[in-house]
Design a protein around this motif. Structure first.
Motif, PDB file in Angstrom:
ATOM      1  N   THR A 229       0.847  -1.188   0.000  1.00  0.00           N
ATOM      2  CA  THR A 229       0.000   0.000   0.000  1.00  0.00           C
ATOM      3  C   THR A 229       0.881   1.236   0.000  1.00  0.00           C
ATOM      4  OG1 THR A 229      -1.745  -1.139   1.241  1.00  0.00           O
ATOM      5  CG2 THR A 229      -1.806   1.259   1.233  1.00  0.00           C
ATOM      6  N   LEU A 231       1.035   5.486   0.426  1.00  0.00           N
ATOM      7  CA  LEU A 231       0.333   6.569   1.116  1.00  0.00           C
ATOM      8  C   LEU A 231       0.540   7.841   0.320  1.00  0.00           C
ATOM      9  CD1 LEU A 231      -1.325   6.989   3.750  1.00  0.00           C
ATOM     10  CD2 LEU A 231       0.791   7.862   4.788  1.00  0.00           C
ATOM     11  N   TRP A 232      -0.566   8.448  -0.114  1.00  0.00           N
ATOM     12  CA  TRP A 232      -0.475   9.656  -0.934  1.00  0.00           C
ATOM     13  C   TRP A 232      -1.398  10.723  -0.357  1.00  0.00           C
ATOM     14  CZ3 TRP A 232       2.859  11.319  -4.368  1.00  0.00           C
ATOM     15  CH2 TRP A 232       2.535  12.424  -5.160  1.00  0.00           C
ATOM     16  N   GLY A 234      -1.964  11.476   2.608  1.00  0.00           N
ATOM     17  CA  GLY A 234      -2.704  10.960   3.743  1.00  0.00           C
ATOM     18  C   GLY A 234      -3.690   9.855   3.430  1.00  0.00           C
ATOM     19  N   GLN A 235      -3.816   9.482   2.156  1.00  0.00           N
ATOM     20  CA  GLN A 235      -4.758   8.455   1.768  1.00  0.00           C
ATOM     21  C   GLN A 235      -4.033   7.176   1.372  1.00  0.00           C
ATOM     22  OE1 GLN A 235      -7.317   9.959  -1.315  1.00  0.00           O
ATOM     23  NE2 GLN A 235      -8.480  11.231   0.087  1.00  0.00           N
ATOM     24  N   LEU A 237      -3.348   3.885  -0.667  1.00  0.00           N
ATOM     25  CA  LEU A 237      -3.636   3.422  -2.022  1.00  0.00           C
ATOM     26  C   LEU A 237      -3.150   1.983  -2.149  1.00  0.00           C
ATOM     27  CD1 LEU A 237      -2.460   6.540  -4.079  1.00  0.00           C
ATOM     28  CD2 LEU A 237      -4.790   5.967  -3.381  1.00  0.00           C
TER      29      LEU A 237
END
Length: 254
Positions: A229, A231-232, A234-235, A237
Motif C-alpha cells: 500500500t 500513502l499519498w 494521507g490516503q 492506495l
C-alpha cells in the motif's frame, strides 16, 4: 503469438469512422485542472483533481483529451502525462500483453524484452506517443529514427518494487518513456548525488505516461518501494498487479 499492428491500433485508438465514445458524444478535452497545494517537502503533485470534459476534436481519429504533459516539480526533464491511455485502451493493451506474453507462461515469468525491431504493438504505441505528444522530448531526441528500438515489459506482483537506479548510461540514449498499467504506485526520484535526501514522489495511476530526458534520465535515480500500500496525501492506495512498458533507444556498439 504473432500480433498485427493495425488491428490493435484500431482497437486501442479507434479509426476515423469509429471511436470509443458513444454516438453523438464529442471528443473530450481537458477543461479544468484544479490543484490543492498541500505540499510536503519534496512532493511533485499535490491533490490534483483533473476534470475531463470539453470540445477538443480528435486528431486523425485519436482522441486527444488526455495528451497533456505536466512537468514534475523538482526534477528537471521529468514529465508526466496523466491518463495517456483511457481505461478502455488500457484494458485492450493489457489483454494483448497477457495473451502474447504471460497467459500461457509460468508464474515466474514477469519480464519480456525486445531489441532492434520492436513488436507491432510497441511500434504503434510509439507512433501514437509521437502524434499525441510531439513536445515530449527536445527536437534533438524527437527527430531521431527510430525513436525507440528497445522495449521491456515488466509485471509486478502486489508488494513488489524496483531498487533505486539510473537506466544504464553506457547502453541507452537520452529519452525514455514508461507507461504504467493496472495499478497505482508511487515512484521515488532522488538525485544521484543526494543519497539519503527526501525523494521527489510521483504518483502513477493506471494509464499514466512518464517521459524522461536530460537530468531526469542521466542524474536522477528512480525506485518503487516494496510495499502493498502506498500513502499519498494521507490516503492509503492499495496496490494490485501492475504492468509497465518502457521504451528506450540503444546506443551504438563501439
Amino acid at each position: 503469438m504473432a500480433t498485427t499492428g493495425l488491428p490493435l491500433l484500431q482497437e486501442l485508438f479507434g479509426s476515423d469512422s469509429e471511436t470509443e465514445r458513444e454516438p453523438g458524444v464529442e471528443c473530450l478535452g481537458v477543461a479544468k485542472r484544479k490543484r490543492a497545494r498541500r505540499r510536503s517537502p519534496r512532493t511533485s503533485e499535490h491533490a490534483t483533481t483533473e476534470t475531463i470534459c470539453g470540445t477538443r476534436p480528435c486528431r486523425d481519429g485519436v482522441c486527444a483529451y488526455n495528451a497533456v504533459l505536466l512537468p514534475v516539480d523538482g526534477v528537471p526533464g521529468l514529465q508526466r502525462c496523466p491518463l495517456f491511455l483511457s481505461p478502455l485502451q488500457q484494458s485492450a493493451l493489457l489483454q494483448q500483453l497477457d495473451a502474447t506474453y504471460f497467459e500461457h507462461a509460468g508464474p515466474e515469468k514477469n519480464q519480456v524484452m525486445a531489441m532492434g525491431k520492436l513488436p507491432d504493438w510497441a511500434e504503434d504505441l510509439s507512433r501514437v506517443m509521437q502524434a499525441r505528444l510531439p513536445e515530449m522530448f527536445p527536437a534533438s531526441i524527437a527527430s531521431r529514427s527510430p525513436l525507440f528500438n528497445q522495449m521491456i515489459v515488466n509485471r509486478y506482483a502486489v508488494g513488489q518494487g524496483i531498487k533505486a537506479h539510473v537506466d544504464i548510461k553506457h547502453r541507452f540514449e537520452d529519452g525514455i518513456v514508461v507507461l504504467s498499467l493496472g495499478s497505482t504506485c508511487v515512484m521515488e526520484f532522488r538525485h544521484e548525488d543526494e543519497e539519503g535526501a527526501l525523494p521527489v514522489d510521483v504518483l502513477l495511476r493506471p494509464g499514466d505516461l512518464l517521459c524522461l530526458h536530460g537530468d531526469a534520465r542521466w542524474h536522477w535515480t528512480h525506485a518503487i518501494p516494496e510495499r502493498t500500500t502506498d500513502l499519498w496525501l494521507g490516503q492509503p492506495l492499495p496496490r494490485s498487479v501492475r504492468t509497465s512498458v518502457t521504451l528506450r533507444k540503444l546506443k551504438p556498439i563501439d
